[in-house]
Design a protein around this motif. Structure first.
Motif, short mmCIF file in Angstrom:
data_model
loop_
_atom_site.label_atom_id
_atom_site.label_comp_id
_atom_site.label_asym_id
_atom_site.label_seq_id
_atom_site.Cartn_x
_atom_site.Cartn_y
_atom_site.Cartn_z
N VAL A 176 0.92 -1.22 -0.04
CA VAL A 176 0.07 -0.12 -0.01
C VAL A 176 0.73 1.12 0.01
CG1 VAL A 176 -1.83 1.38 1.23
CG2 VAL A 176 -1.87 -1.31 1.11
N TYR A 177 2.13 1.33 0.91
CA TYR A 177 2.86 2.38 1.02
C TYR A 177 3.45 2.55 -0.65
CZ TYR A 177 2.40 1.44 5.97
OH TYR A 177 1.86 1.32 7.10
N THR A 178 3.84 1.47 -1.35
CA THR A 178 4.55 1.76 -2.49
C THR A 178 3.42 2.20 -3.47
OG1 THR A 178 5.70 -0.30 -2.07
CG2 THR A 178 5.44 0.19 -4.23
N PHE A 179 1.97 1.87 -3.38
CA PHE A 179 1.12 2.43 -4.09
C PHE A 179 0.86 3.67 -3.79
CE2 PHE A 179 -3.35 3.58 -5.14
CZ PHE A 179 -3.69 3.11 -6.18
N ILE A 180 0.95 4.17 -2.98
CA ILE A 180 0.81 5.78 -2.37
C ILE A 180 1.95 6.39 -2.96
CG2 ILE A 180 0.96 7.13 -0.29
CD1 ILE A 180 -0.54 5.12 1.25
N GLU A 181 3.22 6.01 -2.73
CA GLU A 181 4.16 6.79 -3.24
C GLU A 181 4.08 6.83 -4.86
OE1 GLU A 181 9.11 6.46 -2.62
OE2 GLU A 181 8.14 4.70 -3.05
N ALA A 182 3.92 5.70 -5.58
CA ALA A 182 3.85 5.57 -6.88
C ALA A 182 2.48 6.70 -7.45
CB ALA A 182 3.39 4.31 -7.47
N LEU A 183 1.40 6.60 -7.03
CA LEU A 183 0.15 7.27 -7.35
C LEU A 183 0.78 9.11 -6.85
CD1 LEU A 183 -2.17 7.71 -8.67
CD2 LEU A 183 -3.37 7.07 -6.32
N ALA A 184 1.40 9.30 -5.83
CA ALA A 184 1.85 10.66 -5.44
C ALA A 184 2.79 11.08 -6.47
CB ALA A 184 2.24 10.63 -4.15
N ALA A 197 -0.10 15.97 -2.41
CA ALA A 197 -0.14 14.70 -3.28
C ALA A 197 -0.36 13.26 -2.39
CB ALA A 197 0.90 14.33 -4.01
N TYR A 198 0.67 13.39 -1.30
CA TYR A 198 0.53 12.34 -0.54
C TYR A 198 -0.79 12.41 0.52
CZ TYR A 198 5.50 11.30 -1.30
OH TYR A 198 6.66 10.59 -1.68
N THR A 199 -1.25 13.56 0.92
CA THR A 199 -2.19 13.83 1.63
C THR A 199 -3.47 13.05 0.91
OG1 THR A 199 -1.63 15.50 3.01
CG2 THR A 199 -4.14 15.19 2.87
N MET A 200 -3.68 13.61 -0.48
CA MET A 200 -4.77 13.41 -1.33
C MET A 200 -4.94 11.88 -1.47
SD MET A 200 -4.32 16.23 -4.10
CE MET A 200 -5.66 15.57 -5.31
N VAL A 201 -3.58 11.13 -1.78
CA VAL A 201 -3.64 9.74 -2.12
C VAL A 201 -4.04 9.03 -0.78
CG1 VAL A 201 -2.32 7.71 -2.98
CG2 VAL A 201 -2.03 10.06 -4.20
N SER A 202 -3.47 9.30 0.27
CA SER A 202 -3.78 8.55 1.41
C SER A 202 -4.97 8.56 1.92
CB SER A 202 -2.67 8.99 2.60
OG SER A 202 -1.43 8.79 2.25
N GLN A 203 -5.49 10.01 1.97
CA GLN A 203 -6.96 10.20 2.34
C GLN A 203 -7.77 9.32 1.60
OE1 GLN A 203 -8.41 11.46 5.25
NE2 GLN A 203 -10.26 10.76 4.53
N THR A 204 -7.76 9.12 0.13
CA THR A 204 -8.56 8.53 -0.78
C THR A 204 -8.42 7.04 -0.38
OG1 THR A 204 -8.21 10.25 -2.43
CG2 THR A 204 -9.02 8.03 -3.24
N ILE A 205 -7.47 6.47 -0.06
CA ILE A 205 -7.23 5.10 0.29
C ILE A 205 -8.06 4.82 1.52
CG2 ILE A 205 -5.52 3.18 0.88
CD1 ILE A 205 -3.68 4.21 -1.20
N LEU A 206 -7.83 5.79 2.47
CA LEU A 206 -8.60 5.60 3.59
C LEU A 206 -10.05 5.61 3.48
CD1 LEU A 206 -8.15 5.48 6.88
CD2 LEU A 206 -8.27 7.79 6.84
#
Length: 267
Positions: A176-184, A197-206
């Protein structure tokens, strides 16, 4: 006398201790770690002084939590085996099965094998647990369940599935962290500031995970709800399929499982 004794105060050991303090109180925790630096950190954070050695921890508790690295476990078990009596041993040591622990502590030792994951550090973890084929009183099981609830959610499994649990929850946070990093990274390349970018992606996954857990709908149905005909999302899904996204996840699971089996057989 304390309820819980921890041998090992590393990242996971400390996380579980911290959760236990909130659920059971400071006076119910005893611990020891060979690293004086880690003991000082626990003292500073939780205001609990370390015991003098592992034997002292065993003598002060009912539920003994083994939170050491797999390579150090045999030495620890040999050290404490004469002190373990009517304890319940909770092992969070990766890749070590119940049989291996009993081979040193004795066949009568009651053991709970567990595989927590790193979100336990913020009390958002998931733990797969299994019990040895011994007699556990209902009151003991209730307290064990309360222990695991202190740092997230848990489920009970047959031990033969514990390597699969490692794949599903133990190792998967890294995916999941790898996915967050790649999408960000990909949206940073389009101009989005990195912190946003990190906030948007992480909140979306949450939020997406919450919809699966709380809504009770199949992930495929939720995916279809986002995919408008000829829209942006289905174009992205098509690219994921073209470049083997699902297959990559399944191959990662296969590799993780094979390694988990190797470690279990080795230990």
């Amino acid at each position: 006398m304390s309820l819980f004794g921890f041998i090992g105060a590393g990242n996971m050991g400390f996380a579980l201790m911290k959760a236990c303090v909130k659920s059971f109180g400071q006076n119910q925790i005893a611990y020891y770690d060979l690293s004086m630096e880690k003991c000082s950190f626990v003292k500073e954070q939780l205001n609990i002084s370390a015991e003098n050695d592992n034997i002292s921890v065993v003598n002060k508790c009912k539920y003994l939590v083994l939170a050491v690295k797999p390579q150090f476990l045999p030495e620890v078990l040999e050290e404490i085996k004469e002190a373990v009596s009517d304890h319940i041993v909770i092992s969070i040591v990766a890749g070590v099965n119940i049989k291996s622990i009993k081979s040193i502590l004795g066949s009568a030792t009651r053991i709970v094998r567990a595989m927590p994951n790193t979100p336990a550090m913020i009390s958002k973890g998931y733990t797969g647990i299994c019990f040895s084929e011994d007699n556990f009183h209902d009151s003991e099981k209730e307290l064990i369940y309360k222990f695991f609830n202190a740092f997230g959610k848990y489920d009970i499994f047959n031990e033969k599935l514990m390597n699969a649990v490692t794949c599903a929850s133990g190792s998967s946070p890294a995916y999941v962290y790898t996915f967050i990093e790649a999408l960000a990274d990909s949206v940073v390349s389009l101009g989005i500031p990195r912190d946003k970018a990190y906030t948007m992606v992480s909140q979306t996954i949450l939020g997406a995970a919450a919809m699966v857990l709380e809504g009770g709908q199949h992930p495929a149905h939720l995916k279809d709800q986002v995919c408008s005909p000829a829209g942006t999302t289905i174009a992205g899904i098509k690219a994921l399929e073209e470049f083997g996204f699902r297959n990559a996840i399944m191959k990662a699971t296969d590799a993780c499982y094979e390694r988990a089996v190797e470690l279990t057989e080795k230990n």
